[in-house]
Write an enzyme that holds these catalytic residues in place. Structure first.
Site, PDB file in Angstrom:
ATOM      1  N   GLU A 151      -0.069  -0.894   5.840  1.00  0.00           N
ATOM      2  CA  GLU A 151       0.966  -0.410   6.747  1.00  0.00           C
ATOM      3  C   GLU A 151       0.854   1.091   6.918  1.00  0.00           C
ATOM      4  O   GLU A 151       1.119   1.633   7.985  1.00  0.00           O
ATOM      5  CB  GLU A 151       2.352  -0.781   6.206  1.00  0.00           C
ATOM      6  CG  GLU A 151       3.496  -0.566   7.197  1.00  0.00           C
ATOM      7  CD  GLU A 151       4.105   0.827   7.164  1.00  0.00           C
ATOM      8  OE1 GLU A 151       4.894   1.154   8.065  1.00  0.00           O
ATOM      9  OE2 GLU A 151       3.797   1.607   6.233  1.00  0.00           O
ATOM     10  N   ASP A 157       0.824  -1.212   0.000  1.00  0.00           N
ATOM     11  CA  ASP A 157       0.000   0.000   0.000  1.00  0.00           C
ATOM     12  C   ASP A 157       0.857   1.261   0.000  1.00  0.00           C
ATOM     13  O   ASP A 157       2.022   1.251   0.416  1.00  0.00           O
ATOM     14  CB  ASP A 157      -0.956   0.005   1.195  1.00  0.00           C
ATOM     15  CG  ASP A 157      -0.236  -0.039   2.539  1.00  0.00           C
ATOM     16  OD1 ASP A 157       0.720  -0.837   2.667  1.00  0.00           O
ATOM     17  OD2 ASP A 157      -0.615   0.720   3.451  1.00  0.00           O
TER      18      ASP A 157
END
Length: 375
Positions: free
Chosen positions: A133, A68
């Protein structure tokens, strides 16, 4: 420029994986890993995609990272669209180039080269990848670690690909991180008219001496590996917006980045004692997002230092500065954890970029680390 690391990084950047949306990045990585004999276990939780992959058995070296990225901001301010990777003057531009799709590509290509040269490697090589994250991180690495610990999975060493470097690849290696503890504090008073203060109880006035004493505390002096603990007020709010109303409550949010000299319980106890000293009426909520961890010199740190010295001819600094990373969750497994990744000068910024040659260098470093630990 034809290079497998650069090409894979570009393929990942083209997938707009705004946290926690993976946008197809993990499918790409899984396909490459399965092609070289990895067993892949998807471990999705809620809206987050994760996978745990392994090849071989025995002493385990895992590479950890996230697919991400943070939002690109105003796309018009980029020199090229943020999800259309472009190389200019040797720099690869695109959201996630440095944080951390370049590292992911370097890891996978390093694994491909390592397996080709060591098809019967003696240890186990693994990957722990998440799509959350950058945001809440509630359903990412922490959940995978919980599941792995519940079934007694072995994890001896973990290399996290976060962008640790400052000027050149490998000049800084993170062998630990500070803990992070947030306090959400509400001081209770009695709302009233500013012309009749005797009929009210101003929580701002009551809290001011407490806050003044709080910010003056020297929590510790740090140690050989960690800077001194830092406390910062992040948010403070009171009042209705009107100039003639004494507020009924004061909200203060403050965060501690703490060293191994303290525990979260020690910090909480000192804050609560100070609140009692000032005879405040309060409610408090704590959020511990990570304990401090440290990986001392050992096989993993030595392997990482050796790889950096071999390919970049510099001796890396071992630091614990900066924010938190998913390494804080992985350290709970008892693994040695080290972060090594590209230069972090442009992460989360407009025109995020990384030197394309650095990613090639990083892949060679990762491969050498594999060779030292699980060949």
């Amino acid at each position: 420029m034809s290079c497998p690391v650069i090409e894979l990084t570009q393929q990942l950047i083209r997938r707009p994986s705004l946290s926690p949306d993976d946008a197809g990045c993990q499918a790409l990585l899984i396909k490459r890993l399965q092609a070289i004999g990895f067993t892949v276990e998807r471990m999705d939780f809620a809206d987050t995609q994760n996978f745990w992959a392994w090849r071989g058995q025995g002493e385990t070296l895992a590479f950890a990272g996230h697919t991400d990225v943070v939002p690109p901001g105003d796309a018009d301010r980029w020199i090229n669209p943020p999800f259309e990777p472009t190389i200019r003057d040797g720099m690869l531009f695109g959201r996630g180039a440095a944080d951390m799709k370049g590292s992911l590509a370097a890891m996978v290509v390093a694994a491909e080269r390592f397996v080709a040269q060591h098809p019967n490697h003696t240890g186990r090589l693994a990957f722990l990848i998440t799509s959350d994250e950058e945001a809440s991180a509630h359903n990412g690495t922490v959940k995978v670690v919980d599941a792995l610990m519940a079934r007694n999975e072995r994890l001896d060493y973990c290399l996290v690909g976060e962008p640790s470097s400052i000027e050149v690849v490998g000049d800084v290696v993170k062998n630990g991180r500070r803990g992070s503890l947030t306090c959400n504090l509400t001081i209770h008073g009695v709302q009233g008219h500013v012309a009749y203060p005797h009929l009210a109880d101003n929580p701002v006035h009551r809290a001011a001496p407490f806050l003044n004493e709080l910010v003056a505390i020297e929590w510790d002096q740090g140690n050989e590996f960690f800077p001194a603990t830092s406390m910062q007020i992040a948010n403070i709010q009171a009042g209705t917006g009107s100039n003639n109303v004494i507020p009924g409550e004061l909200f203060v949010q403050f965060n501690f980045r703490f060293s191994t000299e303290l525990t979260d319980e020690m910090i909480k106890a000192q804050v609560l004692a100070l609140l009692e000293k000032h005879q405040l009426r309060y409610t408090v909520d704590w959020w511990l997002s990570g304990q401090p961890f440290l990986t001392a010199r050992g096989k993993l740190v030595d392997a990482v230092v050796n790889a950096v010295e071999h390919y970049n001819e510099i001796k890396p600094q071992l630091l614990t500065t900066g924010g938190t990373s998913d390494g804080r969750f992985i350290a709970r497994m008892g693994a040695q954890v080290v972060e090594l990744g590209p230069v972090n000068a442009t992460i989360h910024k407009i025109n995020e970029c990384v030197n394309a040659a650095d990613l090639q260098l990083l892949a060679r470093m990762y491969q050498r680390i594999m060779e030292q630990l699980v060949a």
